[in-house]
Design an enzyme around this catalytic site. Structure first.
Site, PDB file in Angstrom:
ATOM      1  N   VAL A   1      52.797  45.145  39.997  1.00 39.47           N
ATOM      2  CA  VAL A   1      54.178  45.249  40.506  1.00 39.47           C
ATOM      3  C   VAL A   1      54.780  43.852  40.506  1.00 39.47           C
ATOM      4  O   VAL A   1      54.268  42.946  41.173  1.00 39.47           O
ATOM      5  CB  VAL A   1      54.209  45.808  41.944  1.00 39.47           C
ATOM      6  CG1 VAL A   1      55.641  45.879  42.472  1.00 39.47           C
ATOM      7  CG2 VAL A   1      53.549  47.165  42.024  1.00 39.47           C
TER       8      VAL A   1
ATOM      9  N   ARG B   1      37.370  30.590  22.698  1.00 44.31           N
ATOM     10  CA  ARG B   1      38.496  30.057  21.913  1.00 44.31           C
ATOM     11  C   ARG B   1      38.516  30.682  20.513  1.00 44.31           C
ATOM     12  O   ARG B   1      39.578  31.019  19.985  1.00 44.31           O
ATOM     13  CB  ARG B   1      38.396  28.528  21.803  1.00 44.31           C
ATOM     14  CG  ARG B   1      38.809  27.833  23.081  1.00 44.31           C
ATOM     15  CD  ARG B   1      38.881  26.313  22.957  1.00 44.31           C
ATOM     16  NE  ARG B   1      38.909  25.763  24.298  1.00 44.31           N
ATOM     17  CZ  ARG B   1      37.846  25.296  24.956  1.00 44.31           C
ATOM     18  NH1 ARG B   1      36.665  25.237  24.357  1.00 44.31           N
ATOM     19  NH2 ARG B   1      37.961  24.855  26.192  1.00 44.31           N
TER      20      ARG B   1
ATOM     21  N   ASP C   1      59.251  53.533  34.722  1.00 47.76           N
ATOM     22  CA  ASP C   1      58.482  52.305  34.948  1.00 47.76           C
ATOM     23  C   ASP C   1      58.797  51.731  36.345  1.00 47.76           C
ATOM     24  O   ASP C   1      57.882  51.342  37.080  1.00 47.76           O
ATOM     25  CB  ASP C   1      58.854  51.293  33.850  1.00 47.76           C
ATOM     26  CG  ASP C   1      57.918  50.104  33.855  1.00 47.76           C
ATOM     27  OD1 ASP C   1      56.711  50.319  33.648  1.00 47.76           O
ATOM     28  OD2 ASP C   1      58.392  48.978  34.099  1.00 47.76           O
TER      29      ASP C   1
ATOM     30  N   LYS D   1      56.172  51.421  39.802  1.00 50.35           N
ATOM     31  CA  LYS D   1      55.977  50.209  40.627  1.00 50.35           C
ATOM     32  C   LYS D   1      56.370  50.491  42.073  1.00 50.35           C
ATOM     33  O   LYS D   1      55.647  50.113  43.013  1.00 50.35           O
ATOM     34  CB  LYS D   1      56.823  49.055  40.070  1.00 50.35           C
ATOM     35  CG  LYS D   1      56.385  48.589  38.681  1.00 50.35           C
ATOM     36  CD  LYS D   1      57.354  47.537  38.166  1.00 50.35           C
ATOM     37  CE  LYS D   1      57.149  47.236  36.705  1.00 50.35           C
ATOM     38  NZ  LYS D   1      58.228  46.439  36.117  1.00 50.35           N
TER      39      LYS D   1
ATOM     40  N   VAL E   1      48.770  39.780  27.856  1.00 48.25           N
ATOM     41  CA  VAL E   1      48.317  39.339  29.181  1.00 48.25           C
ATOM     42  C   VAL E   1      46.843  38.952  29.147  1.00 48.25           C
ATOM     43  O   VAL E   1      46.443  37.916  29.709  1.00 48.25           O
ATOM     44  CB  VAL E   1      48.562  40.457  30.233  1.00 48.25           C
ATOM     45  CG1 VAL E   1      47.968  40.075  31.578  1.00 48.25           C
ATOM     46  CG2 VAL E   1      50.058  40.734  30.370  1.00 48.25           C
TER      47      VAL E   1
ATOM     48  N   ALA F   1      54.824  41.479  38.226  1.00 45.27           N
ATOM     49  CA  ALA F   1      54.027  40.438  37.556  1.00 45.27           C
ATOM     50  C   ALA F   1      53.411  39.476  38.575  1.00 45.27           C
ATOM     51  O   ALA F   1      52.677  39.907  39.458  1.00 45.27           O
ATOM     52  CB  ALA F   1      54.882  39.717  36.522  1.00 45.27           C
TER      53      ALA F   1
ATOM     54  N   THR G   1      44.938  46.352  30.069  1.00 45.50           N
ATOM     55  CA  THR G   1      45.465  47.314  29.102  1.00 45.50           C
ATOM     56  C   THR G   1      46.687  47.979  29.735  1.00 45.50           C
ATOM     57  O   THR G   1      46.979  47.773  30.912  1.00 45.50           O
ATOM     58  CB  THR G   1      44.446  48.433  28.788  1.00 45.50           C
ATOM     59  OG1 THR G   1      44.362  49.305  29.919  1.00 45.50           O
ATOM     60  CG2 THR G   1      43.065  47.876  28.496  1.00 45.50           C
TER      61      THR G   1
ATOM     62  N   LEU H   1      54.817  37.875  41.053  1.00 43.93           N
ATOM     63  CA  LEU H   1      55.401  37.854  42.408  1.00 43.93           C
ATOM     64  C   LEU H   1      54.420  38.476  43.405  1.00 43.93           C
ATOM     65  O   LEU H   1      53.873  39.543  43.118  1.00 43.93           O
ATOM     66  CB  LEU H   1      56.701  38.678  42.456  1.00 43.93           C
ATOM     67  CG  LEU H   1      57.912  38.149  41.716  1.00 43.93           C
ATOM     68  CD1 LEU H   1      59.089  39.101  41.925  1.00 43.93           C
ATOM     69  CD2 LEU H   1      58.276  36.762  42.199  1.00 43.93           C
TER      70      LEU H   1
HETATM   71  N1  LIG Z   1      53.617  41.713  29.451  1.00 41.34           N
HETATM   72  C1  LIG Z   1      54.145  41.582  30.669  1.00 41.34           C
HETATM   73  O1  LIG Z   1      55.096  40.820  30.901  1.00 41.34           O
HETATM   74  C2  LIG Z   1      53.566  42.375  31.812  1.00 41.34           C
HETATM   75  C3  LIG Z   1      54.070  42.205  33.107  1.00 41.34           C
HETATM   76  C4  LIG Z   1      53.500  42.910  34.178  1.00 41.34           C
HETATM   77  C5  LIG Z   1      52.459  43.794  33.923  1.00 41.34           C
HETATM   78  N2  LIG Z   1      52.015  43.965  32.642  1.00 41.34           N
HETATM   79  C6  LIG Z   1      50.953  44.931  32.408  1.00 41.34           C
HETATM   80  O2  LIG Z   1      49.821  44.274  31.837  1.00 41.34           O
HETATM   81  C7  LIG Z   1      49.132  45.172  30.973  1.00 41.34           C
HETATM   82  C8  LIG Z   1      48.951  44.505  29.610  1.00 41.34           C
HETATM   83  O3  LIG Z   1      50.227  44.219  29.067  1.00 41.34           O
HETATM   84  P1  LIG Z   1      50.352  43.442  27.669  1.00 41.34           P
HETATM   85  O4  LIG Z   1      51.756  42.988  27.570  1.00 41.34           O
HETATM   86  O5  LIG Z   1      49.242  42.454  27.526  1.00 41.34           O
HETATM   87  O6  LIG Z   1      50.090  44.643  26.636  1.00 41.34           O
HETATM   88  P2  LIG Z   1      49.578  44.518  25.128  1.00 41.34           P
HETATM   89  O7  LIG Z   1      49.944  43.205  24.560  1.00 41.34           O
HETATM   90  O8  LIG Z   1      50.024  45.766  24.451  1.00 41.34           O
HETATM   91  O9  LIG Z   1      47.978  44.534  25.260  1.00 41.34           O
HETATM   92  C9  LIG Z   1      47.272  45.689  25.607  1.00 41.34           C
HETATM   93  C10 LIG Z   1      45.823  45.472  25.264  1.00 41.34           C
HETATM   94  O10 LIG Z   1      45.095  46.649  25.629  1.00 41.34           O
HETATM   95  C11 LIG Z   1      44.269  47.007  24.543  1.00 41.34           C
HETATM   96  N3  LIG Z   1      43.937  48.426  24.594  1.00 41.34           N
HETATM   97  C12 LIG Z   1      44.737  49.483  24.390  1.00 41.34           C
HETATM   98  N4  LIG Z   1      44.026  50.626  24.498  1.00 41.34           N
HETATM   99  C13 LIG Z   1      42.762  50.254  24.793  1.00 41.34           C
HETATM  100  C14 LIG Z   1      41.552  50.951  25.013  1.00 41.34           C
HETATM  101  N5  LIG Z   1      41.498  52.278  24.960  1.00 41.34           N
HETATM  102  N6  LIG Z   1      40.431  50.243  25.269  1.00 41.34           N
HETATM  103  C15 LIG Z   1      40.462  48.894  25.334  1.00 41.34           C
HETATM  104  N7  LIG Z   1      41.576  48.167  25.128  1.00 41.34           N
HETATM  105  C16 LIG Z   1      42.703  48.844  24.866  1.00 41.34           C
HETATM  106  C17 LIG Z   1      45.053  46.647  23.305  1.00 41.34           C
HETATM  107  O11 LIG Z   1      44.175  46.601  22.198  1.00 41.34           O
HETATM  108  P3  LIG Z   1      44.671  46.066  20.755  1.00 41.34           P
HETATM  109  O12 LIG Z   1      44.714  44.559  20.891  1.00 41.34           O
HETATM  110  O13 LIG Z   1      43.599  46.541  19.844  1.00 41.34           O
HETATM  111  O14 LIG Z   1      46.004  46.679  20.515  1.00 41.34           O
HETATM  112  C18 LIG Z   1      45.586  45.274  23.757  1.00 41.34           C
HETATM  113  O15 LIG Z   1      44.589  44.299  23.556  1.00 41.34           O
HETATM  114  C19 LIG Z   1      49.978  46.452  30.926  1.00 41.34           C
HETATM  115  O16 LIG Z   1      49.454  47.401  31.810  1.00 41.34           O
HETATM  116  C20 LIG Z   1      51.351  45.990  31.383  1.00 41.34           C
HETATM  117  O17 LIG Z   1      52.103  47.020  32.011  1.00 41.34           O
HETATM  118  C21 LIG Z   1      52.524  43.278  31.596  1.00 41.34           C
END
Ligand SMILES: NC(=O)c1ccc[n+]([C@@H]2O[C@H](COP(=O)([O-])OP(=O)(O)OC[C@H]3O[C@@H](n4cnc5c(N)ncnc54)[C@H](OP(=O)(O)O)[C@@H]3O)[C@@H](O)[C@H]2O)c1
Length: 420
Positions: free
Chosen positions: A206, A97, A275, A279, A52, A208, A152, A210
């Protein structure tokens, strides 16, 4: 300053130049597009640069012209963290970039060669304190005005978010649902006070992209009492419910969801319902319910003795659940209903803050909005004073890094205007 003098300054300014006029700083010419860009710089610090977070940075770059022309804004990355460290300091679009390419290639931020004007720091073994210090430093570099963007999935961002929410000039946008679904006291501090509307946005936490939170806030703004909310808030469980409806055995549809990458590596993280509960709890709190996560009745879609066994053994034992699930689906169909996995909020208008949240399998009429849902979309039904019989309905993708980042970006634009 006269308009003529301002125009002369804009057209003679080099790309990226700023001017201070009165108490405002204006970006005279941005890096994107060829025309003059009289945009207000809006600094932000990004916590988390995974799916994200990276999609958000790309969206910020891709939206330069729209933000300049439509909103008069230019988001400036003041700092970014991942689990390894942070880059702090204003970054050009080219530097952003390069950072994205580095992350996409599997690199860690602590190993990035710093662009000019930026510094790279390695995370300490006290992540919450490290994040807090990064946010403070970014704020200090921008006169204490910065949007803290949480992308995160970590609870370690909480102290930084709470500090930002309590500090003049700092604001919070979060895709991370944890801070808003942890202790009620934390929710109140982040989102409960009337002033929080100009300080905190968490739309993507909650459903994404929406507009679930925006809908709740508009209903609240209109003093339209929410009576009931029914939410299919898990794309994975939506997919599973559609399979059951089509007569597929529960175990095969779960395994298919896992193969397609719809489930977490351990499918119990989806099937357990926590989960969805987090939400739905956020929506319940916005509807005025004074609930903690422990108050939520959650029905996991597996037996209690399957909760702690290794994943491989859990997958082997999945067929044990097929018969009971098929019976429930058939019984529902005999009544003209279908099964959906729903977060169901019921407000008790007679008791201030009263009501309950139940999360689990629910029989809903096939002809209702929830009953007509197919596949992995999310759907929310809001029954309120103004929508008593035919609910206000939101439906669409409830996950995906692009839609989630779009929700965060829209939050950032609203926050930028909230303090204009
Ligand atoms: N993906 C979806 O479709 C979606 C939909 C709705 C909501 N969300 C929410 O959006 C958030 C991000 O999701 P994502 O899919 O992008 O997850 P992700 O790909 O796992 O990315 C999480 C990021 O957080 C970083 N991180 C973890 N611990 C950290 C810390 N202590 N300090 C600083 N950075 C830290 C990770 O670092 P590293 O890069 O070093 O691992 C990574 O860059 C989550 O809360 C998720 O529930 C996601």
């Amino acid at each position: 300053m006269s308009k003529l003098a301002l125009l002369a300054m804009i057209f003679s300014a080099p790309a990226g130049a700023c001017a201070t006029i009165g108490s405002s700083t204006l970006m005279l010419r941005g890096g994107a597009g060829d025309g003059p860009d009289v945009s207000r710089p809006v600094p932000f610090v990004l916590l988390g640069c995974g799916g994200v977070g990276a999609a958000l940075l790309n969206a910020v770059l891709d939206s330069r012209d729209v933000h300049a022309l439509t909103h008069g804004l230019r988001f400036e990355l003041a700092g970014v963290t991942d689990s390894s460290g942070a880059v702090i300091g204003q970054m050009s679009d080219d530097a952003v970039r390069s950072l994205l390419a580095h992350k996409e290639g599997g690199g860690r931020l602590c190993d990035l060669a710093p662009a000019s004007g930026a510094e790279v720091d390695r995370a300490t073994n006290a992540p919450a304190e490290f994040i807090q210090s990064v946010v403070r430093r970014c704020g200090e570099k921008h006169d204490g005005r910065c949007i803290v963007v949480d992308c995160t999935a970590s609870g370690d961002t909480l102290p930084a978010l709470l500090e930002a929410a309590a500090t003049d000039g700092m604001q919070v946008a979060s895709a991370n649902k944890k801070p808003f679904s942890s202790d009620l006291d934390v929710f109140d501090r982040l989102a409960g006070a009337p002033a929080s509307a100009s300080k905190t946005r968490f739309e993507s936490a909650v459903g994404a992209g929406l507009p679930a939170i925006a809908t709740m806030q508009r209903l609240r703004g209109a003093a339209d009492g929410v009576v009931r909310i029914g939410g299919a808030l898990s794309g994975t469980l939506g997919f599973v419910m559609s399979g059951l409806q089509d007569g597929e055995p529960f175990s095969s549809v779960v395994l298919k969801a896992k193969e397609l990458g719809y489930t977490e590596p351990d499918p119990r993280d989806d099937l357990g319902g926590v989960d969805v509960a987090r939400k739905a709890l956020i929506l319940a709190r916005l509807a005025g319910l004074r609930l903690e996560l422990d108050d939520v009745a959650i029905e996991p879609l597996f037996a209690a003795d399957m909760a702690e066994i290794p994943v491989a053994r859990f997958l082997e034992r999945l067929p044990e659940l097929d018969e009971a699930m098929a019976q429930r689906a058939t019984a529902a169909a005999d009544r003209g209903n279908v099964l959906r996995y729903v977060g169901s909020v019921r407000v008790d208008a007679a008791v201030p803050g009263g009501g309950k949240l139940v999360v689990g399998l629910e029989e809903v009429p096939l002809t209702s909005p929830l009953g007509s849902l197919r596949g992995s979309d999310n759907l929310l039904e809001f029954y309120t004073g103004w929508y008593p019989e035919s609910p206000l309905v939101l439906r669409g993708a409830g996950a995906g890094v692009g839609t989630t980042a779009a929700g965060v970006l829209a939050d950032m634009v609203e926050l930028a205007f909230a303090r204009a």
